[in-house]
Write a protein that holds these residues in place. Sequence first.
Motif, PDB file in Angstrom:
ATOM      1  N   ILE A   4      -4.073  -8.378  -3.601  1.00 17.77           N
ATOM      2  CA  ILE A   4      -3.178  -7.622  -4.393  1.00 17.77           C
ATOM      3  C   ILE A   4      -2.841  -5.934  -3.975  1.00 17.77           C
ATOM      4  CG2 ILE A   4      -1.998  -6.894  -6.892  1.00 17.77           C
ATOM      5  CD1 ILE A   4      -4.080  -9.368  -8.137  1.00 17.77           C
ATOM      6  N   VAL A   5      -1.502  -6.006  -3.873  1.00 17.34           N
ATOM      7  CA  VAL A   5      -1.504  -4.223  -3.623  1.00 17.34           C
ATOM      8  C   VAL A   5      -0.232  -3.908  -4.687  1.00 17.34           C
ATOM      9  CG1 VAL A   5       0.244  -3.287  -1.945  1.00 17.34           C
ATOM     10  CG2 VAL A   5      -1.003  -5.216  -1.135  1.00 17.34           C
ATOM     11  N   VAL A   6      -0.765  -3.047  -5.418  1.00 19.46           N
ATOM     12  CA  VAL A   6      -0.319  -2.038  -6.724  1.00 19.46           C
ATOM     13  C   VAL A   6       0.342  -0.719  -6.332  1.00 19.46           C
ATOM     14  CG1 VAL A   6      -0.375  -1.890  -8.679  1.00 19.46           C
ATOM     15  CG2 VAL A   6      -1.668  -3.531  -8.102  1.00 19.46           C
ATOM     16  N   ASP A   7       1.081  -0.300  -5.930  1.00 23.17           N
ATOM     17  CA  ASP A   7       1.667   0.676  -5.528  1.00 23.17           C
ATOM     18  C   ASP A   7       3.127   1.053  -6.668  1.00 23.17           C
ATOM     19  OD1 ASP A   7       3.499   3.000  -4.064  1.00 23.17           O
ATOM     20  OD2 ASP A   7       1.405   3.045  -2.942  1.00 23.17           O
ATOM     21  N   ASP A   8       3.634   2.766  -6.756  1.00 17.67           N
ATOM     22  CA  ASP A   8       4.758   2.061  -7.609  1.00 17.67           C
ATOM     23  C   ASP A   8       6.536   2.100  -6.586  1.00 17.67           C
ATOM     24  OD1 ASP A   8       4.232   4.812  -6.640  1.00 17.67           O
ATOM     25  OD2 ASP A   8       4.862   5.753  -8.707  1.00 17.67           O
ATOM     26  N   ASP A   9       5.750   2.789  -4.802  1.00 16.18           N
ATOM     27  CA  ASP A   9       6.592   2.758  -4.288  1.00 16.18           C
ATOM     28  C   ASP A   9       7.833   1.671  -3.695  1.00 16.18           C
ATOM     29  OD1 ASP A   9       8.354   2.727  -2.509  1.00 16.18           O
ATOM     30  OD2 ASP A   9       7.961   5.324  -1.803  1.00 16.18           O
ATOM     31  N   PHE A  10       7.917   0.558  -4.399  1.00 17.71           N
ATOM     32  CA  PHE A  10       8.783  -0.319  -3.509  1.00 17.71           C
ATOM     33  C   PHE A  10       8.423  -0.513  -2.370  1.00 17.71           C
ATOM     34  CE2 PHE A  10      10.482  -0.074  -7.666  1.00 17.71           C
ATOM     35  CZ  PHE A  10       9.803  -1.370  -8.662  1.00 17.71           C
ATOM     36  N   LEU A  11       9.646   0.620  -1.269  1.00 17.59           N
ATOM     37  CA  LEU A  11       9.309   0.573   0.409  1.00 17.59           C
ATOM     38  C   LEU A  11       7.301  -0.125   0.506  1.00 17.59           C
ATOM     39  CD1 LEU A  11      11.495   2.966   0.904  1.00 17.59           C
ATOM     40  CD2 LEU A  11      11.814   0.823   1.431  1.00 17.59           C
ATOM     41  N   VAL A  12       6.606   1.168   0.165  1.00 18.15           N
ATOM     42  CA  VAL A  12       5.434   1.244   0.322  1.00 18.15           C
ATOM     43  C   VAL A  12       4.369  -0.092  -0.013  1.00 18.15           C
ATOM     44  CG1 VAL A  12       3.403   2.297   0.237  1.00 18.15           C
ATOM     45  CG2 VAL A  12       4.876   3.421  -0.315  1.00 18.15           C
ATOM     46  N   THR A  13       4.973  -0.735  -1.007  1.00 15.76           N
ATOM     47  CA  THR A  13       4.440  -1.911  -1.095  1.00 15.76           C
ATOM     48  C   THR A  13       4.502  -2.710  -0.273  1.00 15.76           C
ATOM     49  OG1 THR A  13       5.647  -2.690  -3.150  1.00 15.76           O
ATOM     50  CG2 THR A  13       4.029  -2.121  -3.938  1.00 15.76           C
ATOM     51  N   ALA A  14       6.325  -3.640   0.196  1.00 14.77           N
ATOM     52  CA  ALA A  14       6.772  -3.744   1.124  1.00 14.77           C
ATOM     53  C   ALA A  14       5.696  -3.854   2.349  1.00 14.77           C
ATOM     54  CB  ALA A  14       8.103  -3.742   1.574  1.00 14.77           C
ATOM     55  N   GLU A  44      -5.080 -12.828 -13.088  1.00  9.02           N
ATOM     56  CA  GLU A  44      -3.980 -14.409 -13.173  1.00  9.02           C
ATOM     57  C   GLU A  44      -5.051 -14.728 -11.664  1.00  9.02           C
ATOM     58  OE1 GLU A  44       0.646 -15.361 -11.718  1.00  9.02           O
ATOM     59  OE2 GLU A  44       0.286 -13.959 -12.540  1.00  9.02           O
ATOM     60  N   LEU A  45      -4.794 -13.993 -11.177  1.00  7.87           N
ATOM     61  CA  LEU A  45      -5.298 -13.896  -9.598  1.00  7.87           C
ATOM     62  C   LEU A  45      -6.361 -14.099  -9.022  1.00  7.87           C
ATOM     63  CD1 LEU A  45      -1.661 -12.250  -7.564  1.00  7.87           C
ATOM     64  CD2 LEU A  45      -2.047 -15.039  -8.403  1.00  7.87           C
ATOM     65  N   GLN A  46      -7.208 -13.118  -9.141  1.00  7.75           N
ATOM     66  CA  GLN A  46      -9.098 -13.082  -9.703  1.00  7.75           C
ATOM     67  C   GLN A  46      -8.871 -13.038  -7.945  1.00  7.75           C
ATOM     68  OE1 GLN A  46     -11.190 -12.971 -11.718  1.00  7.75           O
ATOM     69  NE2 GLN A  46      -9.529 -12.688 -12.890  1.00  7.75           N
ATOM     70  N   PRO A  47      -8.320 -11.968  -7.234  1.00  3.44           N
ATOM     71  CA  PRO A  47      -8.015 -11.526  -5.726  1.00  3.44           C
ATOM     72  C   PRO A  47      -9.544 -10.777  -4.962  1.00  3.44           C
ATOM     73  CG  PRO A  47      -7.668  -8.944  -6.922  1.00  3.44           C
ATOM     74  CD  PRO A  47      -7.416 -10.660  -7.836  1.00  3.44           C
ATOM     75  N   ASP A  48      -9.452 -10.881  -3.908  1.00  2.00           N
ATOM     76  CA  ASP A  48     -10.153 -10.806  -3.386  1.00  2.00           C
ATOM     77  C   ASP A  48     -11.066  -9.276  -3.677  1.00  2.00           C
ATOM     78  OD1 ASP A  48     -12.290 -13.136  -2.118  1.00  2.00           O
ATOM     79  OD2 ASP A  48     -10.467 -12.763  -1.250  1.00  2.00           O
ATOM     80  N   ILE A  49      -9.760  -8.244  -3.508  1.00  2.38           N
ATOM     81  CA  ILE A  49      -9.789  -6.828  -3.455  1.00  2.38           C
ATOM     82  C   ILE A  49      -8.131  -6.978  -3.969  1.00  2.38           C
ATOM     83  CG2 ILE A  49      -9.560  -5.034  -2.075  1.00  2.38           C
ATOM     84  CD1 ILE A  49     -11.199  -6.162   0.672  1.00  2.38           C
ATOM     85  N   LEU A  50      -8.971  -5.801  -5.104  1.00  2.10           N
ATOM     86  CA  LEU A  50      -7.335  -4.766  -5.565  1.00  2.10           C
ATOM     87  C   LEU A  50      -6.990  -3.584  -4.029  1.00  2.10           C
ATOM     88  CD1 LEU A  50      -4.532  -4.111  -7.423  1.00  2.10           C
ATOM     89  CD2 LEU A  50      -7.091  -3.600  -8.892  1.00  2.10           C
ATOM     90  N   LEU A  51      -5.873  -3.445  -3.772  1.00  2.00           N
ATOM     91  CA  LEU A  51      -5.201  -2.069  -2.889  1.00  2.00           C
ATOM     92  C   LEU A  51      -5.056  -1.163  -4.181  1.00  2.00           C
ATOM     93  CD1 LEU A  51      -5.683  -0.854  -0.912  1.00  2.00           C
ATOM     94  CD2 LEU A  51      -3.551  -2.280   0.627  1.00  2.00           C
ATOM     95  N   ILE A  52      -4.979   0.003  -4.697  1.00  2.00           N
ATOM     96  CA  ILE A  52      -3.930   0.605  -5.795  1.00  2.00           C
ATOM     97  C   ILE A  52      -3.948   1.974  -5.758  1.00  2.00           C
ATOM     98  CG2 ILE A  52      -6.212   0.773  -7.406  1.00  2.00           C
ATOM     99  CD1 ILE A  52      -3.747  -0.326  -9.187  1.00  2.00           C
ATOM    100  N   ILE A 109      -6.644   0.758   7.150  1.00  2.00           N
ATOM    101  CA  ILE A 109      -6.013  -0.034   6.011  1.00  2.00           C
ATOM    102  C   ILE A 109      -7.106  -1.202   6.203  1.00  2.00           C
ATOM    103  CG2 ILE A 109      -4.655  -1.607   4.665  1.00  2.00           C
ATOM    104  CD1 ILE A 109      -2.846   1.117   4.839  1.00  2.00           C
ATOM    105  N   ILE A 110      -6.401  -2.121   7.325  1.00  2.00           N
ATOM    106  CA  ILE A 110      -7.412  -3.884   7.902  1.00  2.00           C
ATOM    107  C   ILE A 110      -8.621  -3.221   7.943  1.00  2.00           C
ATOM    108  CG2 ILE A 110      -7.037  -5.640   9.441  1.00  2.00           C
ATOM    109  CD1 ILE A 110      -4.459  -5.479   9.483  1.00  2.00           C
ATOM    110  N   PRO A 111      -9.236  -2.436   9.102  1.00  2.00           N
ATOM    111  CA  PRO A 111     -10.822  -2.468   8.665  1.00  2.00           C
ATOM    112  C   PRO A 111     -11.469  -1.963   8.084  1.00  2.00           C
ATOM    113  CG  PRO A 111      -9.508  -1.468  10.898  1.00  2.00           C
ATOM    114  CD  PRO A 111      -8.460  -2.048  10.004  1.00  2.00           C
ATOM    115  N   SER A 112     -10.497  -0.849   6.857  1.00  2.00           N
ATOM    116  CA  SER A 112     -11.087  -0.861   5.363  1.00  2.00           C
ATOM    117  C   SER A 112     -11.459  -1.985   4.670  1.00  2.00           C
ATOM    118  CB  SER A 112     -10.038   0.181   4.986  1.00  2.00           C
ATOM    119  OG  SER A 112     -10.599   1.227   5.909  1.00  2.00           O
ATOM    120  N   LEU A 113     -10.009  -3.135   4.501  1.00  2.00           N
ATOM    121  CA  LEU A 113     -10.289  -4.115   3.477  1.00  2.00           C
ATOM    122  C   LEU A 113     -11.103  -5.513   4.161  1.00  2.00           C
ATOM    123  CD1 LEU A 113      -6.756  -5.031   3.497  1.00  2.00           C
ATOM    124  CD2 LEU A 113      -7.554  -4.162   1.056  1.00  2.00           C
TER     125      LEU A 113
END
Length: 207
Positions: A4-14, A44-52, A109-113
């Motif tokens: 799950i990705v959460v950020d207040d900037d829509f361009l960043v989330t995209a 709702e989704l119970q993700p493996d990781i929340l990136l926020i 980001i991907i290596p960190s995830l």
Amino acid sequence: MRIIVVDDDFLVTASLKTIIESDPNIRVEGIGNNGIQAIDLFEELQPDILLIDIRMDEMNGIDAAKIILERHPEAKILFLTTFSDDVYIIQALKIGAKGYLLKQNFESIIPSLKTVYAGQRVFGDEIITKIPSLLNDASKDGFADLELSEKEHLIMTHVAEGLSNKEIADLICLGEGTVRNYISIILDKLSLRDRTQLAVFYHKRHQ
């Protein structure tokens, strides 16, 4: 891996969704724009990781992470923010976040995830250099009478946070055996029997 990705900037989330899903083994299951949405999406989704992100309207990332971790202590939360403020780093560590990265390091980001998914913690280079002094400054009150070096005090702090020897070793760039030796020395200095007694001792002193 489900993210799950959460950020207040829509361009960043995209952009993050595009970057993350460039790896065929990672899927972005949901996107939110504030802490309240982060909580709802996690439930709702119970993700493996929340990136926020941290600074967001309605509810910030730190407060959202606290609530999620109270409900789901096993949750893996990775902060991705433009802010390397000392206070935020300390808060992220204290609530049990699995990592803290700066947004300009998109290539990490991907290596960190993957590192967090494997059960380890990860911090960007700019953050890792701050952690020893930050934790020491934040928690040394009440321990001045103990004959502990700064490194011993830092390791005691990490033990009290519940980190394993390997996690401590990775965090402060020491060998796992060296960390084990430090803990033995600390236990001997404080006349304590094991890590559990050390953690209890720390938290009683820190109150």
